[in-house]
Design an enzyme around this catalytic site. Structure first.
Site, mmCIF file in Angstrom:
data_model
loop_
_atom_site.group_PDB
_atom_site.id
_atom_site.type_symbol
_atom_site.label_atom_id
_atom_site.label_comp_id
_atom_site.label_asym_id
_atom_site.label_seq_id
_atom_site.Cartn_x
_atom_site.Cartn_y
_atom_site.Cartn_z
ATOM 1 N N HIS A 15 0.850 -1.223 0.041
ATOM 2 C CA HIS A 15 0.104 -0.031 -0.121
ATOM 3 C C HIS A 15 0.860 1.205 -0.001
ATOM 4 O O HIS A 15 1.503 1.464 0.991
ATOM 5 C CB HIS A 15 -0.972 -0.089 1.184
ATOM 6 C CG HIS A 15 -1.734 -1.214 1.374
ATOM 7 N ND1 HIS A 15 -3.111 -1.312 0.732
ATOM 8 C CD2 HIS A 15 -1.477 -2.398 1.859
ATOM 9 C CE1 HIS A 15 -3.686 -2.472 0.994
ATOM 10 N NE2 HIS A 15 -2.940 -3.189 1.602
ATOM 11 N N ARG A 17 -0.445 4.242 -0.734
ATOM 12 C CA ARG A 17 -1.287 5.408 -0.509
ATOM 13 C C ARG A 17 -1.266 6.464 -1.320
ATOM 14 O O ARG A 17 -0.731 6.175 -2.614
ATOM 15 C CB ARG A 17 -1.139 6.072 0.648
ATOM 16 C CG ARG A 17 -0.752 5.216 2.008
ATOM 17 C CD ARG A 17 -2.376 4.250 2.201
ATOM 18 N NE ARG A 17 -1.986 3.546 3.517
ATOM 19 C CZ ARG A 17 -2.890 2.477 3.748
ATOM 20 N NH1 ARG A 17 -3.623 1.949 2.591
ATOM 21 N NH2 ARG A 17 -2.673 1.841 4.924
ATOM 22 N N ASN A 41 -6.477 0.314 -3.039
ATOM 23 C CA ASN A 41 -7.836 0.792 -2.023
ATOM 24 C C ASN A 41 -7.481 2.114 -1.480
ATOM 25 O O ASN A 41 -7.543 2.546 -0.367
ATOM 26 C CB ASN A 41 -7.956 -0.155 -0.785
ATOM 27 C CG ASN A 41 -6.494 -0.197 -0.007
ATOM 28 O OD1 ASN A 41 -5.212 -0.063 -0.398
ATOM 29 N ND2 ASN A 41 -6.826 -0.646 1.294
ATOM 30 N N LYS A 99 -8.008 -6.875 -7.767
ATOM 31 C CA LYS A 99 -7.910 -7.219 -6.555
ATOM 32 C C LYS A 99 -9.428 -7.345 -6.044
ATOM 33 O O LYS A 99 -10.054 -6.332 -6.263
ATOM 34 C CB LYS A 99 -7.312 -6.055 -5.925
ATOM 35 C CG LYS A 99 -7.605 -5.959 -4.309
ATOM 36 C CD LYS A 99 -6.532 -7.057 -3.662
ATOM 37 C CE LYS A 99 -6.598 -7.200 -2.082
ATOM 38 N NZ LYS A 99 -5.477 -7.213 -1.319
ATOM 39 N N HIS A 136 -8.241 -10.694 -1.146
ATOM 40 C CA HIS A 136 -8.306 -10.576 0.189
ATOM 41 C C HIS A 136 -9.141 -11.634 0.767
ATOM 42 O O HIS A 136 -10.575 -11.454 0.810
ATOM 43 C CB HIS A 136 -8.579 -9.138 0.597
ATOM 44 C CG HIS A 136 -8.558 -8.937 2.075
ATOM 45 N ND1 HIS A 136 -7.706 -8.131 2.783
ATOM 46 C CD2 HIS A 136 -9.244 -9.547 3.362
ATOM 47 C CE1 HIS A 136 -7.940 -8.274 4.093
ATOM 48 N NE2 HIS A 136 -8.844 -8.942 4.329
ATOM 49 N N LEU A 219 -5.020 -6.736 8.983
ATOM 50 C CA LEU A 219 -5.875 -7.584 8.671
ATOM 51 C C LEU A 219 -5.403 -8.493 7.418
ATOM 52 O O LEU A 219 -4.828 -7.771 6.485
ATOM 53 C CB LEU A 219 -7.154 -6.821 8.191
ATOM 54 C CG LEU A 219 -7.927 -6.463 9.368
ATOM 55 C CD1 LEU A 219 -9.024 -5.417 8.936
ATOM 56 C CD2 LEU A 219 -8.497 -7.584 10.265
ATOM 57 N N ASP A 247 2.620 -6.393 2.309
ATOM 58 C CA ASP A 247 1.380 -5.685 2.863
ATOM 59 C C ASP A 247 1.647 -4.454 3.659
ATOM 60 O O ASP A 247 1.001 -4.318 4.622
ATOM 61 C CB ASP A 247 0.331 -6.809 3.606
ATOM 62 C CG ASP A 247 -1.365 -6.068 3.614
ATOM 63 O OD1 ASP A 247 -1.367 -5.390 3.040
ATOM 64 O OD2 ASP A 247 -1.658 -6.679 4.649
ATOM 65 N N HIS A 251 -0.239 3.906 8.325
ATOM 66 C CA HIS A 251 -1.234 4.657 9.213
ATOM 67 C C HIS A 251 -0.501 5.423 10.078
ATOM 68 O O HIS A 251 0.403 4.893 10.916
ATOM 69 C CB HIS A 251 -2.290 3.936 9.845
ATOM 70 C CG HIS A 251 -3.253 2.960 8.822
ATOM 71 N ND1 HIS A 251 -4.314 3.596 8.200
ATOM 72 C CD2 HIS A 251 -3.109 1.567 8.429
ATOM 73 C CE1 HIS A 251 -4.847 2.694 7.514
ATOM 74 N NE2 HIS A 251 -4.307 1.311 7.668
ATOM 75 N N ALA A 263 -6.253 -0.763 10.721
ATOM 76 C CA ALA A 263 -5.557 -1.814 10.457
ATOM 77 C C ALA A 263 -4.164 -1.758 9.697
ATOM 78 O O ALA A 263 -4.711 -1.212 8.644
ATOM 79 C CB ALA A 263 -6.403 -2.810 9.976
HETATM 80 O O1 DOR Z 1 -3.960 -4.458 7.575
HETATM 81 C C1 DOR Z 1 -4.444 -4.093 6.509
HETATM 82 N N1 DOR Z 1 -4.218 -2.842 6.079
HETATM 83 N N2 DOR Z 1 -4.995 -4.919 5.843
HETATM 84 C C2 DOR Z 1 -5.440 -4.789 4.488
HETATM 85 O O2 DOR Z 1 -5.972 -5.627 3.913
HETATM 86 C C3 DOR Z 1 -5.724 -3.432 4.137
HETATM 87 C C4 DOR Z 1 -4.541 -2.363 4.759
HETATM 88 C C5 DOR Z 1 -4.537 -0.934 4.550
HETATM 89 O O3 DOR Z 1 -5.030 -0.524 3.741
HETATM 90 O O4 DOR Z 1 -4.377 -0.320 5.672
HETATM 91 ZN ZN ZN Z 2 -2.893 -5.216 1.748
#
Ligand code: DOR
Ligand code: ZN
Length: 344
Positions: A15, A17, A41, A99, A136, A219, A247, A251, A263
């Site tokens: 990710h 961002r 995402n 995805k 996922h 997650l 992954d 955050h 998560a």
């Molecule tokens: O822990 C996670 N964070 N699992 C995910 O599937 C998405 C990800 C996120 O985008 O922060």
């Molecule tokens: Zn992910």
């Protein structure tokens, strides 16, 4: 063995961002990896090829001078994804994969798929053209315990899907259970899995013993010790079906240290060092290159990277905080010392 040289590795799930956060984290991934499968995402999610072209450019613009990094873009599937649009984005080389987020499964998955039946025409098209589906793998039914959601997904969704479409190319993303390892093991060469560093290092105790530890929360959540051991065995086995996908999911510290914490574990800064530690502990450094640099390209049908990286046995202190894009991030292994260092 005091050092190990491998072909340049790739991250098959990250990710990055957008905006300031993207500009803050992109180089951590580019420093370690030649390519990465970039998760779609965002808010709003990357659902069309035109969005992906723009996002890819923002990623390139975020990289420091001299970075040698190729983002591989993915399409966020929704109930409304058009099979022909997706196939065209793939044919044009914009989308490497698509995805599947079950709606509500994780961060920014509200626009995800509400029922797998809704995207059967899309999946049939993907099977026909050989496009990879990144999954996922968690059900979202409120009556299913969060620790069982991955195993139930395999039983109720993925198993039946692959019976209907035995040729579909699937990456079971961030596998966290012995059930996922076993499933990937018995399916054909069109099914593989990525494994994160955190799921190789921690079990659910890391999240819950001695107080709630939001920086160990991602997650799918870390499971019991027996699952961690199954993942370590799979990752270090030399099997072509398992490969590196961090992954890494940044955050801000305060968004995780909250009554409803986000998560995601930000592991990009020391991902290779973290994985190498596991392979060393398992006496499997001879399989590290396959996991990090060969199995992923093999599955995706891409060439392996030119060039090499070297890791050496040396202490690396992981800082308590990393500043990125105006936010403070707590990296995976914060405050710990790792036994392997990526040579600059
Ligand atoms: O822990 C996670 N964070 N699992 C995910 O599937 C998405 C990800 C996120 O985008 O922060
Ligand atoms: Zn992910």
């Amino acid at each position: 063995m005091n050092e190990i040289t491998i072909r340049r590795p790739d991250d098959w799930h990250v990710h990055l961002r957008d905006g300031a956060m993207l500009r803050g984290v992109a180089d951590f991934t580019a420093r370690q990896f030649a390519r990465a499968i970039v998760m779609p995402n965002l808010t709003p999610p990357v659902t069309r090829a035109a969005d992906a072209v723009e996002y890819r450019q923002r990623i390139m613009d975020a990289l420091g001078a001299g970075a040698d990094f190729t983002p591989l873009m993915t399409c966020y599937l929704t109930d409304a994804t058009d099979p022909e649009d997706l196939a065209q984005g793939h044919a044009e080389g914009i989308f490497t994969a698509a995805k599947l987020y079950p709606a509500g499964a994780t961060t920014n998955s509200a626009n995800g798929v509400t029922d797998i039946a809704n995207i059967y025409p899309v999946l049939e098209k993907m099977q026909e053209i050989g496009m990879v589906l990144c999954v996922h793998g968690e059900v979202t039914d409120p009556d299913i315990d969060i620790f069982d959601r991955e195993a139930v997904f395999i039983e109720r969704i993925l198993g039946p899907l692959l019976q209907d479409m035995p040729g579909l190319r699937v990456v079971f993303e961030h596998a966290t259970t012995a059930e996922a390892v076993a499933f990937v093991g018995i399916t054909g060469p069109n099914v593989a899995a990525t494994i994160t560093p955190q799921h190789l290092h921690i079990n659910r105790n890391a999240m819950l013993v001695g107080g709630m530890r939001p920086h160990a929360y991602c997650l799918p959540v870390a499971k019991r010790e027996k699952h961690r051991l199954a993942l370590r065995k799979a990752a270090t086995s030399g099997s072509r079906k398992f490969f590196l996908g961090t992954d890494s999911a940044p955050h801000a510290k305060e968004a995780k240290e909250s009554a409803c914490g986000c998560a995601g574990i930000f592991n990009a800064p020391y991902a290779l060092e973290s994985y190498a530690t596991v392979f060393d502990e398992e006496g499997a450094l001879d399989h590290f290159e396959a996991f990090a640099s060969l199995n992923g390209p093999h599955f995706y049908g891409l060439p392996v990277n030119e060039g090499t990286v070297t890791l050496e046995r040396a202490e690396v202190e992981v800082p308590a905080l990393v500043e990125a894009g105006g936010s403070s991030l707590v990296p995976f292994h914060a405050g710990q010392t790792l036994g392997w260092r990526l040579r600059a």
